[in-house]
Scaffold this motif. Structure first.
Motif, PDB file in Angstrom:
ATOM      1  N   LEU A  53      13.234   8.469  -8.369  1.00 46.71           N
ATOM      2  CA  LEU A  53      11.842   8.890  -8.223  1.00 46.71           C
ATOM      3  C   LEU A  53      11.638  10.307  -8.736  1.00 46.71           C
ATOM      4  CD1 LEU A  53      10.810   7.633  -4.652  1.00 46.71           C
ATOM      5  CD2 LEU A  53      10.554   6.469  -6.851  1.00 46.71           C
TER       6      LEU A  53
ATOM      7  N   GLU B 164       6.254  11.499  -7.145  1.00 44.67           N
ATOM      8  CA  GLU B 164       6.282  10.283  -6.326  1.00 44.67           C
ATOM      9  C   GLU B 164       6.794  10.590  -4.922  1.00 44.67           C
ATOM     10  OE1 GLU B 164       7.191   6.720  -9.464  1.00 44.67           O
ATOM     11  OE2 GLU B 164       8.716   8.285  -9.277  1.00 44.67           O
TER      12      GLU B 164
ATOM     13  N   GLN C 183      -0.514  -2.376  -0.686  1.00 46.66           N
ATOM     14  CA  GLN C 183       0.757  -2.650  -1.353  1.00 46.66           C
ATOM     15  C   GLN C 183       1.829  -3.102  -0.370  1.00 46.66           C
ATOM     16  OE1 GLN C 183       2.119   0.310  -4.188  1.00 46.66           O
ATOM     17  NE2 GLN C 183       0.042   1.000  -4.590  1.00 46.66           N
TER      18      GLN C 183
ATOM     19  N   GLN D  55      -4.710  -4.054  -8.541  1.00 47.01           N
ATOM     20  CA  GLN D  55      -3.403  -3.835  -9.165  1.00 47.01           C
ATOM     21  C   GLN D  55      -2.292  -3.793  -8.120  1.00 47.01           C
ATOM     22  OE1 GLN D  55      -3.319  -0.473 -11.972  1.00 47.01           O
ATOM     23  NE2 GLN D  55      -5.553  -0.637 -12.106  1.00 47.01           N
ATOM     24  N   GLY D  56      -2.629  -3.296  -6.913  1.00 48.47           N
ATOM     25  CA  GLY D  56      -1.625  -3.150  -5.869  1.00 48.47           C
ATOM     26  C   GLY D  56      -1.324  -4.407  -5.086  1.00 48.47           C
TER      27      GLY D  56
ATOM     28  N   ALA E 143       9.556   2.451  -3.055  1.00 48.10           N
ATOM     29  CA  ALA E 143       9.029   2.949  -4.324  1.00 48.10           C
ATOM     30  C   ALA E 143      10.110   2.934  -5.403  1.00 48.10           C
ATOM     31  CB  ALA E 143       8.479   4.361  -4.143  1.00 48.10           C
ATOM     32  N   GLU E 144      11.333   3.289  -5.028  1.00 46.30           N
ATOM     33  CA  GLU E 144      12.410   3.337  -6.018  1.00 46.30           C
ATOM     34  C   GLU E 144      12.718   1.954  -6.587  1.00 46.30           C
ATOM     35  OE1 GLU E 144      16.693   5.577  -6.525  1.00 46.30           O
ATOM     36  OE2 GLU E 144      16.332   4.532  -4.645  1.00 46.30           O
TER      37      GLU E 144
ATOM     38  N   GLY F  30      10.523  -0.413  -6.885  1.00 42.71           N
ATOM     39  CA  GLY F  30       9.339  -0.954  -7.537  1.00 42.71           C
ATOM     40  C   GLY F  30       8.392  -1.735  -6.654  1.00 42.71           C
ATOM     41  N   LYS F  31       8.577  -1.694  -5.336  1.00 44.85           N
ATOM     42  CA  LYS F  31       7.689  -2.440  -4.445  1.00 44.85           C
ATOM     43  C   LYS F  31       6.506  -1.608  -3.971  1.00 44.85           C
ATOM     44  CE  LYS F  31      11.166  -5.757  -2.971  1.00 44.85           C
ATOM     45  NZ  LYS F  31      11.874  -6.391  -1.822  1.00 44.85           N
TER      46      LYS F  31
ATOM     47  N   ASP G  12       3.954   1.578  -5.609  1.00 45.81           N
ATOM     48  CA  ASP G  12       3.622   2.306  -6.836  1.00 45.81           C
ATOM     49  C   ASP G  12       2.708   3.468  -6.482  1.00 45.81           C
ATOM     50  OD1 ASP G  12       2.828   3.258  -9.298  1.00 45.81           O
ATOM     51  OD2 ASP G  12       2.400   1.286 -10.153  1.00 45.81           O
TER      52      ASP G  12
ATOM     53  N   GLU H 278       2.569   6.236  -8.502  1.00 45.83           N
ATOM     54  CA  GLU H 278       2.134   6.800  -9.780  1.00 45.83           C
ATOM     55  C   GLU H 278       0.729   6.345 -10.137  1.00 45.83           C
ATOM     56  OE1 GLU H 278       2.178   8.721 -13.523  1.00 45.83           O
ATOM     57  OE2 GLU H 278       3.555   8.945 -11.835  1.00 45.83           O
ATOM     58  N   MET H 279       0.405   5.085  -9.865  1.00 48.67           N
ATOM     59  CA  MET H 279      -0.907   4.585 -10.273  1.00 48.67           C
ATOM     60  C   MET H 279      -2.047   5.192  -9.464  1.00 48.67           C
ATOM     61  SD  MET H 279      -1.282   0.697  -8.869  1.00 48.67           S
ATOM     62  CE  MET H 279      -1.865   0.342  -7.202  1.00 48.67           C
TER      63      MET H 279
END
Length: 350
Positions: free
Chosen positions: A119, A123, A162, A186-187, A309-310, A312-313, A315, A317-318
């Motif tokens: 990360l 993040e 998310q 998106q989430g 987050a690491e 990918g579950k 996000d 950044e978005m």
């Protein structure tokens, strides 16, 4: 580098204006670390909620209030009781009065967690807000394939979407800001609602007639109409009573006529802070709770949010809409107050 003597800190003055002040860097107490911030994130809710009132009722002589509670950076110095934290370690930090929007912060050890290698500092700086969201989702007990509605899509609400989607829930999301609805889509939200008045019918279709199992209010201010709307969307027992679980995180307030009949047998579950331990001074500075009894402390919530987050579950950044140097923090803070449709995740780079 040598220990800094002064630091710059974002603050709100008595007239509700954003200013940058300079002050001495605090001395370390036992159980604390000195961190050079690499990124901080402004919360669009809690941190700035007093600004409109200060502007409407200015007190020019009032002392400026420093703010900020979510950051990430590099350890410069460790206090007594922090021998397991190395100088040069990269940490996510949190805590009101500690993880300020500043170039240097002094933070209790249990309000820090290692930054995962995968990360960025940006993040990792979301850790406090993410832990707050995780604690709220846990309080609501969102389950696999349950129907879950999030109302209010600031940072905490977005992360709740998310998290619930990652847990296998069917997620709906409601806000009046189009950009935030796009982010929720998106989430992982399967249904987005813009507050057009058609929510009950669309939720009925979304849940295939079963009704909501649970919901989360993630905004401040008067939530009376929203609570009553959510009650009307919940699943119904054979005796006609509404059932389900409603979590409230943030500063929402509500009154209902004919309490408690208006909300049936719906469970209302406030969610305060990012988990057990926060604001327990002894815990923050090194004492821990027996994990067999208190499993999901604030610190563990931070750790697991960053872990998700690491891989990918989650996000973060978005969610970023602004990246600014600390000197220009007022630009991002003002956007959150005056034009929330244009801003969400404001990241500062000291």
């Amino acid at each position: 580098m040598s220990r800094p003597k002064t630091r710059r800190v974002a603050a709100i003055d008595g007239s509700g204006q954003f200013i940058l002040i300079t002050e001495d860097v605090p001395e370390l107490k036992p159980g604390q670390v000195l961190v050079k911030n690499e990124a901080t994130v402004i919360s669009p809710g809690t941190e700035l909620g007093e600004v409109p009132n200060r502007r409407a009722n200015p007190k020019p002589d009032a002392r400026p209030r420093r703010f900020g509670y979510s950051s990430a950076g590099v350890v410069l110095e460790v206090g007594e009781g922090c021998d397991d934290i190395a100088v040069g370690a990269e940490l996510a930090c949190m805590g009101g009065g500690y993880a300020l929007h500043s170039d240097y912060v002094v933070v209790p050890r249990n309000l820090t967690v290692p930054k995962p290698a995968g990360l960025t500092f940006e993040e990792a700086a979301f850790a406090h807000l993410a832990a707050t969201s995780m604690h709220a989702v846990r309080r609501v007990e969102v389950g696999l394939c349950e129907h879950f509605l999030v109302v209010g899509l600031g940072i905490v609400g977005q992360i709740a979407v998310q998290l619930a989607a990652a847990a296998g829930a069917h997620v709906a999301a409601l806000d009046r800001i189009e950009h935030r609805l796009d982010l929720a889509d998106q989430g992982g939200a399967e249904l987005v609602l813009a507050g057009n008045g058609d929510e009950p019918e669309r939720v009925r279709e979304f849940t295939r007639g079963y009704g909501l199992d649970c919901a989360l209010i993630a905004f401040g201010g008067d939530a009376t109409a929203v609570v009553e709307m959510i009650a009307g969307m919940m699943k119904v027992a054979p005796d006609g009573h509404r059932m389900g679980r409603l979590g409230i995180v943030g500063g929402a307030q509500f009154q209902t006529k004919g309490w408690p009949v208006a909300v049936g047998n719906m469970d209302i579950r406030p969610s305060s802070r990012p988990g057990p331990g926060y604001h327990d001074d002894a815990w923050e500075h090194g004492r821990d709770y027996p994990p067999v009894f208190v499993q999901w402390t604030t610190r563990r919530n931070m750790e697991d949010c960053l872990r998700l987050a690491e891989v990918g579950k989650l996000d973060f950044e978005m969610l970023v809409t602004h990246r600014l140097p600390l000197d220009d923090f007022a630009e991002g803070a003002e956007a959150l107050v005056s034009n929330p449709a244009s801003a969400l995740g404001v990241v500062l780079k000291p």
